[in-house]
Design a protein around this motif. Structure first.
Motif, short mmCIF file in Angstrom:
data_model
loop_
_atom_site.label_atom_id
_atom_site.label_comp_id
_atom_site.label_asym_id
_atom_site.label_seq_id
_atom_site.Cartn_x
_atom_site.Cartn_y
_atom_site.Cartn_z
N ILE A 20 0.71 -1.37 0.14
CA ILE A 20 -0.14 0.01 0.03
C ILE A 20 1.02 1.23 0.05
O ILE A 20 0.55 2.13 -0.74
CB ILE A 20 -1.11 -0.04 1.24
N VAL A 23 2.09 1.77 -3.50
CA VAL A 23 1.06 2.09 -4.50
C VAL A 23 0.70 3.72 -4.00
O VAL A 23 0.84 4.41 -5.04
CB VAL A 23 -0.20 1.56 -4.38
N GLY A 26 4.57 5.44 -4.63
CA GLY A 26 5.41 5.12 -5.67
C GLY A 26 5.81 6.26 -6.65
O GLY A 26 6.92 6.19 -6.93
#
Length: 70
Positions: A20, A23, A26
């Motif tokens: 997570i 994501v 990133g």
């Protein structure tokens, strides 16, 4: 922070949370890494160009000083 993860399975702590985070952050991580790599490349190009300039100047300076035209 420890209380939050107490009682959760191991895979939540060690797999789901890092995934997570990757994501969410990133793009930021990728742009920082890209900036650092680009900066290192520019520094290498700068060093190569300055080294080449010093080499050329020394070559021509030694050639002209050995001729005695000055």
């Amino acid at each position: 922070m420890q209380e939050i993860f107490t009682g959760l399975p191991w895979w939540v702590k060690w797999i789901a949370v890092p995934v997570i985070a990757l994501v969410v952050f990133g793009g930021l991580i990728a742009s920082v890494v890209g900036f650092v790599i680009g900066l290192l490349f520019k520094v290498l190009v700068f060093v190569a160009l300055v080294g080449g300039l010093v080499y050329v100047v020394r070559k021509f300076t030694s050639k002209s000083s050995s001729d005695g035209d000055w």
